[in-house]
Design a protein around this motif. Structure first.
Motif, PDB file in Angstrom:
ATOM      1  N   ALA A 458       0.836  -1.201   0.000  1.00 49.77           N
ATOM      2  CA  ALA A 458       0.000   0.000   0.000  1.00 49.77           C
ATOM      3  C   ALA A 458       0.871   1.252   0.000  1.00 49.77           C
ATOM      4  O   ALA A 458       1.613   1.496   0.950  1.00 49.77           O
ATOM      5  N   LYS A 459       0.767   2.044  -1.063  1.00 51.19           N
ATOM      6  CA  LYS A 459       1.473   3.315  -1.104  1.00 51.19           C
ATOM      7  C   LYS A 459       0.490   4.409  -0.700  1.00 51.19           C
ATOM      8  O   LYS A 459      -0.512   4.642  -1.375  1.00 51.19           O
ATOM      9  N   ARG A 460       0.801   5.055   0.412  1.00 52.36           N
ATOM     10  CA  ARG A 460      -0.076   6.088   0.955  1.00 52.36           C
ATOM     11  C   ARG A 460       0.722   7.374   1.165  1.00 52.36           C
ATOM     12  O   ARG A 460       1.938   7.350   1.401  1.00 52.36           O
ATOM     13  N   GLN A 461       0.021   8.501   1.104  1.00 56.86           N
ATOM     14  CA  GLN A 461       0.697   9.779   1.274  1.00 56.86           C
ATOM     15  C   GLN A 461       1.329   9.866   2.667  1.00 56.86           C
ATOM     16  O   GLN A 461       0.722   9.482   3.665  1.00 56.86           O
ATOM     17  N   LEU A 462       2.539  10.405   2.686  1.00 59.79           N
ATOM     18  CA  LEU A 462       3.366  10.343   3.889  1.00 59.79           C
ATOM     19  C   LEU A 462       3.026  11.416   4.916  1.00 59.79           C
ATOM     20  O   LEU A 462       3.225  11.229   6.117  1.00 59.79           O
ATOM     21  N   GLY A 463       2.504  12.544   4.472  1.00 59.02           N
ATOM     22  CA  GLY A 463       2.202  13.602   5.423  1.00 59.02           C
ATOM     23  C   GLY A 463       3.450  14.104   6.134  1.00 59.02           C
ATOM     24  O   GLY A 463       4.565  14.052   5.608  1.00 59.02           O
ATOM     25  N   SER A 464       3.272  14.577   7.341  1.00 62.52           N
ATOM     26  CA  SER A 464       4.376  15.217   8.063  1.00 62.52           C
ATOM     27  C   SER A 464       5.470  14.247   8.488  1.00 62.52           C
ATOM     28  O   SER A 464       6.484  14.689   9.042  1.00 62.52           O
ATOM     29  N   ASN A 465       5.289  12.958   8.266  1.00 64.03           N
ATOM     30  CA  ASN A 465       6.388  12.026   8.521  1.00 64.03           C
ATOM     31  C   ASN A 465       7.601  12.327   7.639  1.00 64.03           C
ATOM     32  O   ASN A 465       8.699  11.841   7.885  1.00 64.03           O
ATOM     33  N   ILE A 466       7.398  13.152   6.604  1.00 60.79           N
ATOM     34  CA  ILE A 466       8.502  13.476   5.704  1.00 60.79           C
ATOM     35  C   ILE A 466       9.410  14.569   6.272  1.00 60.79           C
ATOM     36  O   ILE A 466      10.555  14.729   5.840  1.00 60.79           O
ATOM     37  N   LYS A 467       8.931  15.317   7.245  1.00 60.40           N
ATOM     38  CA  LYS A 467       9.654  16.516   7.667  1.00 60.40           C
ATOM     39  C   LYS A 467      11.048  16.251   8.240  1.00 60.40           C
ATOM     40  O   LYS A 467      11.963  17.060   8.015  1.00 60.40           O
ATOM     41  N   PRO A 468      11.281  15.161   8.973  1.00 61.37           N
ATOM     42  CA  PRO A 468      12.670  14.928   9.431  1.00 61.37           C
ATOM     43  C   PRO A 468      13.670  14.833   8.281  1.00 61.37           C
ATOM     44  O   PRO A 468      14.823  15.273   8.424  1.00 61.37           O
ATOM     45  N   PHE A 469      13.228  14.324   7.142  1.00 56.13           N
ATOM     46  CA  PHE A 469      14.135  14.185   6.001  1.00 56.13           C
ATOM     47  C   PHE A 469      14.342  15.528   5.311  1.00 56.13           C
ATOM     48  O   PHE A 469      15.424  15.802   4.774  1.00 56.13           O
ATOM     49  N   ILE A 470      13.310  16.376   5.335  1.00 56.39           N
ATOM     50  CA  ILE A 470      13.458  17.728   4.794  1.00 56.39           C
ATOM     51  C   ILE A 470      14.485  18.498   5.612  1.00 56.39           C
ATOM     52  O   ILE A 470      15.407  19.128   5.071  1.00 56.39           O
ATOM     53  N   TYR A 471      14.345  18.426   6.937  1.00 50.76           N
ATOM     54  CA  TYR A 471      15.278  19.163   7.802  1.00 50.76           C
ATOM     55  C   TYR A 471      16.671  18.544   7.803  1.00 50.76           C
ATOM     56  O   TYR A 471      17.665  19.255   7.974  1.00 50.76           O
ATOM     57  N   ALA A 472      16.756  17.217   7.619  1.00 50.94           N
ATOM     58  CA  ALA A 472      18.085  16.597   7.543  1.00 50.94           C
ATOM     59  C   ALA A 472      18.864  17.162   6.361  1.00 50.94           C
ATOM     60  O   ALA A 472      20.093  17.334   6.436  1.00 50.94           O
ATOM     61  N   THR A 473      18.154  17.457   5.275  1.00 51.80           N
ATOM     62  CA  THR A 473      18.813  18.043   4.104  1.00 51.80           C
ATOM     63  C   THR A 473      19.404  19.402   4.453  1.00 51.80           C
ATOM     64  O   THR A 473      20.533  19.723   4.046  1.00 51.80           O
ATOM     65  N   THR A 474      18.681  20.193   5.225  1.00 52.32           N
ATOM     66  CA  THR A 474      19.189  21.523   5.587  1.00 52.32           C
ATOM     67  C   THR A 474      20.356  21.418   6.565  1.00 52.32           C
ATOM     68  O   THR A 474      21.305  22.208   6.495  1.00 52.32           O
ATOM     69  N   LEU A 475      20.286  20.447   7.488  1.00 52.27           N
ATOM     70  CA  LEU A 475      21.381  20.293   8.444  1.00 52.27           C
ATOM     71  C   LEU A 475      22.653  19.820   7.748  1.00 52.27           C
ATOM     72  O   LEU A 475      23.771  20.177   8.164  1.00 52.27           O
ATOM     73  N   GLU A 476      22.492  19.010   6.719  1.00 54.65           N
ATOM     74  CA  GLU A 476      23.661  18.561   5.955  1.00 54.65           C
ATOM     75  C   GLU A 476      24.270  19.708   5.169  1.00 54.65           C
ATOM     76  O   GLU A 476      25.428  19.648   4.760  1.00 54.65           O
ATOM     77  N   GLN A 477      23.470  20.757   4.966  1.00 55.20           N
ATOM     78  CA  GLN A 477      23.963  21.899   4.194  1.00 55.20           C
ATOM     79  C   GLN A 477      24.557  22.965   5.114  1.00 55.20           C
ATOM     80  O   GLN A 477      25.772  23.045   5.262  1.00 55.20           O
ATOM     81  N   ASP A 478      23.703  23.762   5.780  1.00 55.84           N
ATOM     82  CA  ASP A 478      24.289  24.848   6.579  1.00 55.84           C
ATOM     83  C   ASP A 478      23.422  25.313   7.745  1.00 55.84           C
ATOM     84  O   ASP A 478      23.774  26.262   8.440  1.00 55.84           O
ATOM     85  N   TRP A 479      22.272  24.678   7.978  1.00 57.66           N
ATOM     86  CA  TRP A 479      21.438  25.091   9.090  1.00 57.66           C
ATOM     87  C   TRP A 479      21.757  24.306  10.349  1.00 57.66           C
ATOM     88  O   TRP A 479      22.472  23.296  10.313  1.00 57.66           O
TER      89      TRP A 479
END
Length: 860
Positions: A458-479
């Motif tokens: 079952a592929k279902r929309q992830l919702g806010s469970n995606i946010k840790p990965f969004i912020y991990a991208t910024t931490l890997e950069q410069d935040w």
């Protein structure tokens, strides 16, 4: 003398004629006689068995139920019963029994009937393995010659063992080991004398005269077997008398399943068929040992079902199944007959309402038992109107039930209560962070209701469970966790979807510049979108692909920041595992090893392990990294080609402790996709999702979205994230501690159906859930219950900052350094070199330093 000579000549002539006939017959059938030496290596058709990691039988597949036994495992009384019944001179003859042949021939000549076959056990083995059951002379001749050859090739014990394991004994049971389980649910050494005699008598008519189908005929056959044993002095008169008077206790016993886990067993069955073919998988006696922990599996199943029941009940009672009678009551026998036509599901049983009093009701179950539904089992049942509306709380049992209704009831572990079949779906999976082993998996509320495995399919929309990965991208950069992000309405829309898309917070409240840690903990939507804008869509997608998400599922627009991708629960758990293990993408797998029918290991897992090879030693192995499951979805490939890496042991002595663990586990090094420091920082922020922050006594305290998980009372080692999609169609909770990662999903299989909302119920529990359904309320309680049980009694593992992490005291409003030590400050973690260098000024306002697009007005 003349007559005597003539008799001698006739006898010799007949003898020569007989020898010639036998020789002729032998040479006639010789080309058709198989090589009996194949019996030495014969592989009996044995079903496929699936086990948990701790050896609990999960499932069994195959048309024939067989439990092969060695000769030494068969009780002597059972051997006596078989021989006394089928072939009393088995250890005396050479494969054929002349006395038996003469007896059968006499009966044939005098009656013209082939009532006795005179077949020895050796002949029956010959017929069973090489010939058909048709009663023809040519088959009998072949049978005799094969029996003679078998006696030369095998020992008596080997022949008898083949017979005991090969014989069909009714109800799909082949061999005495399977018969003991099918009819009595016992091992051979647990059988009583009458039970052994019953089994010994089955070969004559296993389908028509077994004790389940025809008990009377089976008892007569059993007692005849006992009489033969008495005649042969293998039992005493007293034993005979007691056994022949014993009642029939046989009843059908299914496979002795120790752990009911149908979704994982179906995954294992499918894997074995794909790899070995259907016929071999079902008949070669393979034993598949999965990575499933029986304890964790039971906990996951209970947590999921209880959570589904809780959701279903708070949305109201949908009414009875039917009306069995109105005025004239039915007889109990009639009621039971009608109830028996409705199957029970996961302990939810059909019942008929017999009487209704002020605040209780009497019901009759399909097994004839009467149960009382007290008010505690009824008061939840306010009327269901829609998924968003419920009726008023009931005050009397008559507000809910009428006499004559057919309803569902279940026992909730405390008392009987009114129930119904839930319409909502759910799924959960847990993984070992170190190597990706699937420790529990539940693909739905009931396998009997739906075999669709929502964990992997079952592929279902992830919702806010995606946010840790969004912020991990910024931490890997410069935040950093202290970076201020503008928590304000977004006025510049994203038009990539063809419309002017403007995300909003839920609830629609904005607080101005906010630290990243708080934005993740409180799941603030506009901050996640601004984080995506900071790193760019392509860079964010690249990061998500590293976490194992399929690029085809990732939209190239800003809805990505709020979880618009559709993914499976297994993909989500695998991605969260990266934070739990320090940044490594370990591949999930569910098969630890496979053995053949003789217990030889033919496959062994070679998992990816969450550690890096030591810099000073280069370890090379011949491990094939191709997935063992050839399935289109790359995340369905959960079990590698199960190769050994024994050659790596030679370098083990030169490795450090961490690397030694990897080698000892026969594993391969997993790819590190984010730094250990980023994984640590995201984990710390995800702890705030549960524990919040600030000082409540000073009025600055705040909750994270998963504050209900604080009941686990593990402040230092649990972290998690809620997830809710638009209109609450999908809800998630994913979280972990250093030893276990788990994801829960709740939603309807109908993607268009919303989970809705519930109103507060006056007679409900003080901690009842009400309002709009969301990840924290709908999926979170299931995760909480599971992890609470799974981690009970285990030590807490406080996070140890990795090398390169420093901690400094910051001002909570500005994120800058401070010399204060009051409630307006706190220590925060940073990657060394990214910590703030400027101290906050007393008069400084947070609005001066927020991170945002300078062209965008904060309050526009």
């Amino acid at each position: 003398m003349k007559w005597f000579k003539r008799l001698i000549i006739a006898f010799l002539s007949l003898t020569l004629l007989g020898i010639g006939a036998i020789a002729a017959a032998y040479f006639y059938v010789l080309p058709d006689l198989p090589d009996v030496n194949s019996l030495k290596t014969v592989q009996l058709q044995t079903p496929l068995r699936i086990y948990s990691s701790d050896g609990k039988l999960i499932s069994q597949f195959g048309e024939k139920r067989r439990i092969p036994v060695e000769f030494e495992e068969v009780p002597q009384q059972l051997i006596d019963a078989v021989l006394d019944t089928e072939d009393a001179r088995f250890f005396e003859h050479k494969g054929i029994d002349p006395i038996g042949i003469i007896r059968a021939a006499t009966i044939l000549i005098t009656t013209g009937k082939k009532s006795q076959g005179a077949s020895t056990i050796t002949q029956q083995v010959a017929r069973g393995f090489f010939l058909s059951n048709e009663k023809t002379y040519i088959r009998k001749i072949k049978e005799i010659f094969l029996a003679l050859k078998i006696e030369k090739a095998l020992t008596k014990h080997e022949i008898l063992t083949l017979y005991l394991n090969r014989s069909f004994l009714g109800n799909r049971a082949y061999g005495v080991g399977a018969a003991a389980q099918v009819y009595y649910g016992k091992n051979l050494d647990e059988l009583t004398l009458p039970e052994m005699a019953m089994i010994a008598g089955l070969p004559q008519a296993p389908s028509a005269a077994n004790p389940i189908r025809n008990p009377t005929r089976a008892v007569a056959r059993r007692n005849w077997v006992l009489s033969r044993m008495l005649e042969r002095n293998n039992i005493t008169q007293d034993e005979y008398q007691a056994a022949s008077n014993a009642p029939v206790t046989a009843k059908y016993h299914g496979a002795e399943i120790d752990l009911y886990a149908p979704y994982i067993s179906e995954m294992a069955r499918d894997y074995m068929i794909q790899k070995y073919g259907e016929e071999a998988a079902y008949t070669n006696g393979y034993n598949v040992y999965t990575t499933i922990s029986s304890d964790l599996q039971l906990m996951a199943q209970d947590a999921l079902r209880n959570n589904v029941f809780a959701y279903d009940q708070r949305h109201g009672y949908r009414g009875p199944i039917s009306q069995l009678w109105t005025e004239t009551p039915l007889e109990h026998e009639q009621i039971i007959e009608r109830l028996s036509k409705t199957s029970e599901l996961q302990g939810i049983k059909p019942a008929a309402v017999l009487s209704v009093s002020e605040q209780q009701a009497q019901v009759l179950l399909a097994n004839g038992q009467q149960q009382t539904l007290n008010w505690n089992g009824l008061k939840w049942a306010r009327k269901y109107i829609t998924d968003k509306r419920q009726g008023l709380p009931p005050k009397l049992a008559s507000d809910i039930l009428d006499v004559g209704q057919q309803v569902y009831v279940r026992h909730n572990g405390d008392h009987w209560q009114l129930s119904q079949i839930p319409e909502v779906s759910s799924a959960t999976v847990s993984l070992d962070p170190f190597d990706g082993a699937i420790r529990s998996l539940v693909g739905g509320f009931s396998f009997g209701q739906s075999q669709f495995n929502r964990v992997t399919q079952a592929k279902r929309q992830l919702g806010s469970n995606i946010k840790p990965f969004i912020y991990a991208t910024t931490l890997e950069q410069d935040w950093t966790l202290a970076t201020l992000i503008n928590n304000a309405p977004i006025n510049k829309p994203d038009t990539r979807q063809g419309t002017a898309w403007r995300p909003k917070n839920s609830p629609d409240i904005y607080g101005g510049p906010t630290r990243l840690r708080v934005g993740l903990a409180q799941s603030i939507n506009v901050m996640s979108v601004r984080a995506l804008r900071h790193t760019g869509i392509q860079k964010t997608i690249d990061t998500l692909v590293k976490f194992g998400f399929d690029p085809a599922d990732l939209p190239r627009n800003e809805s990505l920041a709020l979880g618009s991708p559709s993914v499976t629960p297994l993909q989500v758990a695998t991605a969260f595992n990266v934070f739990a293990n320090g940044g490594y993408l370990v591949e999930p797998y569910f098969i630890d090893h496979v053995t053949d029918a003789f217990g030889n290991v033919i496959e062994q897992a070679s998992p990816t392990l969450a550690c890096s090879p030591p810099e000073e030693v280069s370890v090379e192995t011949d491990v094939d990294t191709q997935s063992a499951l050839e399935i289109d979805d790359p995340f369905s490939a959960m079990s590698d080609e199960l190769n050994n890496t024994d050659d790596a042991a030679s370098v083990a002595a030169s490795l450090d402790d961490e690397a030694l663990v990897c080698q000892r586990e026969n594993g391969r090094y997993a790819k590190q996709i984010i730094s250990e420091q980023t994984a640590f920082l995201i984990t710390e922020a995800l702890k705030s999702v549960i524990w919040g922050g600030g000082d409540w006594s000073k009025g600055t305290g705040w909750n994270g979205t998963a504050w209900r998980a604080s009941k686990l009372i593990r402040r230092h080692d649990i972290a998690g994230k809620t997830g809710t999609t638009n209109e609450s169609r999908d809800t998630w909770f994913s979280g972990f501690n250093p030893t276990l990662t788990s994801t829960f999903w709740v939603g309807f299989d109908d993607h268009g159906r919303q989970l809705g909302r519930t109103s507060w119920m006056a007679n409900g529990a003080p901690d009842q859930i009400s309002g709009a359904e969301a990840g924290a309320k709908t999926a979170g309680p299931g995760w909480n219950d599971f992890m609470n049980q799974a981690l009970k009694g285990t030590p807490e593992y406080p996070s140890e900052p990795p090398r390169g992490i420093v901690s400094v005291r910051i001002d909570l409003e500005t994120g800058k350094l401070t010399r204060k030590t009051d409630h307006t400050t706190s220590f925060e973690y940073f990657v060394e070199g990214t910590e703030p260098t400027e101290y906050v000024k007393e008069a400084q306002q947070s609005g001066e330093i927020f991170i945002d697009n300078p062209a965008e007005d904060l309050f526009q």
